[in-house]
Design an enzyme around this catalytic site. Structure first.
Site, PDB file in Angstrom:
ATOM      1  N   HIS A 166       0.833  -1.217   0.000  1.00  0.00           N
ATOM      2  CA  HIS A 166       0.000   0.000   0.000  1.00  0.00           C
ATOM      3  C   HIS A 166       0.866   1.264   0.000  1.00  0.00           C
ATOM      4  O   HIS A 166       0.461   2.288   0.525  1.00  0.00           O
ATOM      5  CB  HIS A 166      -0.944   0.023   1.198  1.00  0.00           C
ATOM      6  N   SER A 287      14.270  21.515 -16.386  1.00  0.00           N
ATOM      7  CA  SER A 287      13.073  22.291 -16.679  1.00  0.00           C
ATOM      8  C   SER A 287      13.496  23.614 -17.291  1.00  0.00           C
ATOM      9  O   SER A 287      14.540  24.164 -16.930  1.00  0.00           O
ATOM     10  CB  SER A 287      12.296  22.534 -15.388  1.00  0.00           C
ATOM     11  N   LYS A 293      15.379  21.593 -11.204  1.00  0.00           N
ATOM     12  CA  LYS A 293      14.764  20.315 -11.551  1.00  0.00           C
ATOM     13  C   LYS A 293      15.653  19.376 -12.345  1.00  0.00           C
ATOM     14  O   LYS A 293      16.413  19.780 -13.202  1.00  0.00           O
ATOM     15  CB  LYS A 293      13.491  20.561 -12.369  1.00  0.00           C
ATOM     16  N   GLU A 300       9.293   8.116 -17.181  1.00  0.00           N
ATOM     17  CA  GLU A 300       7.953   8.672 -17.403  1.00  0.00           C
ATOM     18  C   GLU A 300       7.442   8.322 -18.798  1.00  0.00           C
ATOM     19  O   GLU A 300       6.276   7.978 -18.989  1.00  0.00           O
ATOM     20  CB  GLU A 300       7.957  10.192 -17.210  1.00  0.00           C
TER      21      GLU A 300
END
Ligand code: ARG
Length: 467
Positions: A166, A287, A293, A300
């Site tokens: 979980h 970024s 970043k 992804e």
């Protein structure tokens, strides 16, 4: 690819005699497949040579005609490879383009190639030959990735990390153990492709349009010549079903499923909140607005491309659904989803194998996270069971102890013996050995468990099976 639209006159198309007016320009574009099926060309040529060889062995065409066909097709293969072949949209597909060029080159012998054959069994053969080679490439790609997972697992066979259920800290595991879970998934994936290859590797040629052919053909000879394990045993089935392509895309979808799971973990683990791992810069981008970043673009995109491959599986299933026997033009639509599935999968496997080699691990952070979530609570319950307490009671005792520790803002192993004993008199000094992360890991010492010796053994077995 060069496309020359409408450059031929009517009599050049292979079925034109039956028609009173030429096919509309838009329809021509709509029905043509040469824009994508040209990539089957090497397999089309291989299949044609095997077919023609059989025709000559069975005296259906002459030896001279076969020699001319073989030579002509080999030259065409070279023209295609050299980028000198002119693909014509007017000629609809890869098959008619190659056949027309052959006839231009060698005359009547070229016109005899299609004896006892239809584009229906021809295209099914081409796709199977291509997919068979592709399945082998996929298995090789999976092995590459399995190899890089193994190398990383070997470095971290005893590196402690929190195991999650979980997405909450559950029990300590080793990072090596976690990686080996993906090794197992990919091992089953590779086996699925090996198995699927068996059903791909059957020869449709000889089925002709749908019912077989009246020529005295020898299908076994062609099958052997092309390296097929045997022939498709029903002509209607041979030209119409694409279940092997669906199966291949399903196996591909499962690989992507597995990689999307690993990707999700890499994304989480590399986020500053977790800070378990670092992905090499060459797999990340920055970024344009936020200078701090470093984005895990590759995982992804793998996660995103998984949806694309599922889409192809759905497309192929839907394409086949409800099609009456035998061949229908619908089946021309099998190629683009299949091609894109393969292109996506092969490059994903390649990039992933390299990316896993570029992963560095922050052992401190992993360990810290494992020690924060009462990961050894189950070990305390098991300890009490070994002292004679029924498991359900032990579970309750530990729940109370954890609650106390939460209130004190400490870990279970930080509680003094006297305060642990308030929860169960059975607890003695030896409890601290099971409350440590190492103690917890080492106690799971059986096949499939996370004890470092077991992880090491699993890696050794894997290395052996990979050869
Ligand atoms: N381009 C076609 C395909 O991909 C080849 C078979 C065409 N057969 C036919 N009867 N029109 O399926």
């Amino acid at each position: 690819m060069t496309e020359k639209v409408n450059s031929l006159n009517k009599k050049d198309t292979s079925w034109s005699g039956r028609f009173n007016e030429p096919v509309a320009e838009l329809v021509k574009k709509y029905t043509a497949s040469v824009g994508f099926d040209y990539r089957l060309a090497p397999y089309d040529i291989q299949g044609s040579i095997a077919h023609a060889r059989m025709l000559s062995e069975r005296s259906i065409i002459s030896r001279q005609d076969f020699a001319a066909i073989e030579k002509g097709l080999q030259e065409i293969a070279q023209e295609i490879e050299a980028g000198q072949f002119e693909w014509l949209l007017d000629l609809e597909d890869v098959h008619l383009n190659i056949e027309k060029r052959l006839t231009d080159k060698i005359g009547d012998a070229g016109k005899r190639l299609h004896t006892g054959r239809s584009r229906n069994d021809q295209v099914a053969t081409d796709v199977r030959l291509w997919l068979r080679a592709t399945a082998d490439q996929v298995v090789a790609g999976l092995h590459q990735l399995q190899g890089s997972l193994l190398d990383l697992a070997e470095k971290h066979y005893d590196t402690v990390m929190p195991g999650f259920t979980h997405l909450q800290v559950a029990q300590p595991v080793t990072f090596g153990h976690h990686l080996m879970a993906y090794y197992e998934m990919l091992k089953r994936d590779a086996a699925r492709f090996v198995d699927c290859r068996k059903r791909i590797n059957r020869l449709p040629l000889g089925a002709a349009a749908l019912a077989g052919t009246s020529y005295p053909i020898d299908r076994e000879m062609v099958a052997k010549n092309l390296g097929f394990d045997g022939v498709c045993e029903n002509s209607l089935d041979a030209v119409s079903d694409r279940d092997f392509a669906i199966e291949f895309t399903f196996a591909s979808s499962l690989v992507m499923t597995h990689l999307s799971r690993l990707s999700e973990e890499l994304i989480l683990w590399s986020s500053p909140r977790f800070a378990f791992i670092d992905i090499a810069d060459r797999f990340c981008t920055g970024s344009s607005i936020m200078p701090q970043k470093k984005n895990p673009d590759v995982p992804e995109l793998v996660r995103g491309k998984t949806g694309r491959v599922y889409g192809h599986l759905t497309a192929l299933l839907t394409l086949m659904k409800g099609q009456p026997l035998a061949y229908n033009k619908d089946n021309q639509e099998d190629k683009e989803p299949l091609f894109d599935t393969v292109d996506t999968l092969l490059v994903t496997l390649e990039i992933y194998a390299d990316m896993m080699r570029g992963i560095t691990v922050n052992k401190e952070n992993m360990r810290q996270a494992a020690s924060e979530g009462f990961a050894t609570a189950t070990d305390l319950a098991d300890y009490l069971v070994k002292k004679g307490m029924p498991f359900r009671d032990a579970h309750e005792v530990v729940a109370l102890a954890v609650r106390h520790a939460v209130e004190q803002n400490v870990d279970l192993s930080d509680l003094p013996l006297a305060s642990l004993q308030k929860f169960a008199a059975e607890i003695s000094d030896d409890v601290y050995a099971v409350l440590t992360l190492e103690g917890s890991l080492q106690s799971r010492n059986h096949i499939g468990g996370t004890a470092p010796v077991q992880v090491k053994a699993a890696i050794a077995r894997a290395k052996k099976e990979m050869g």
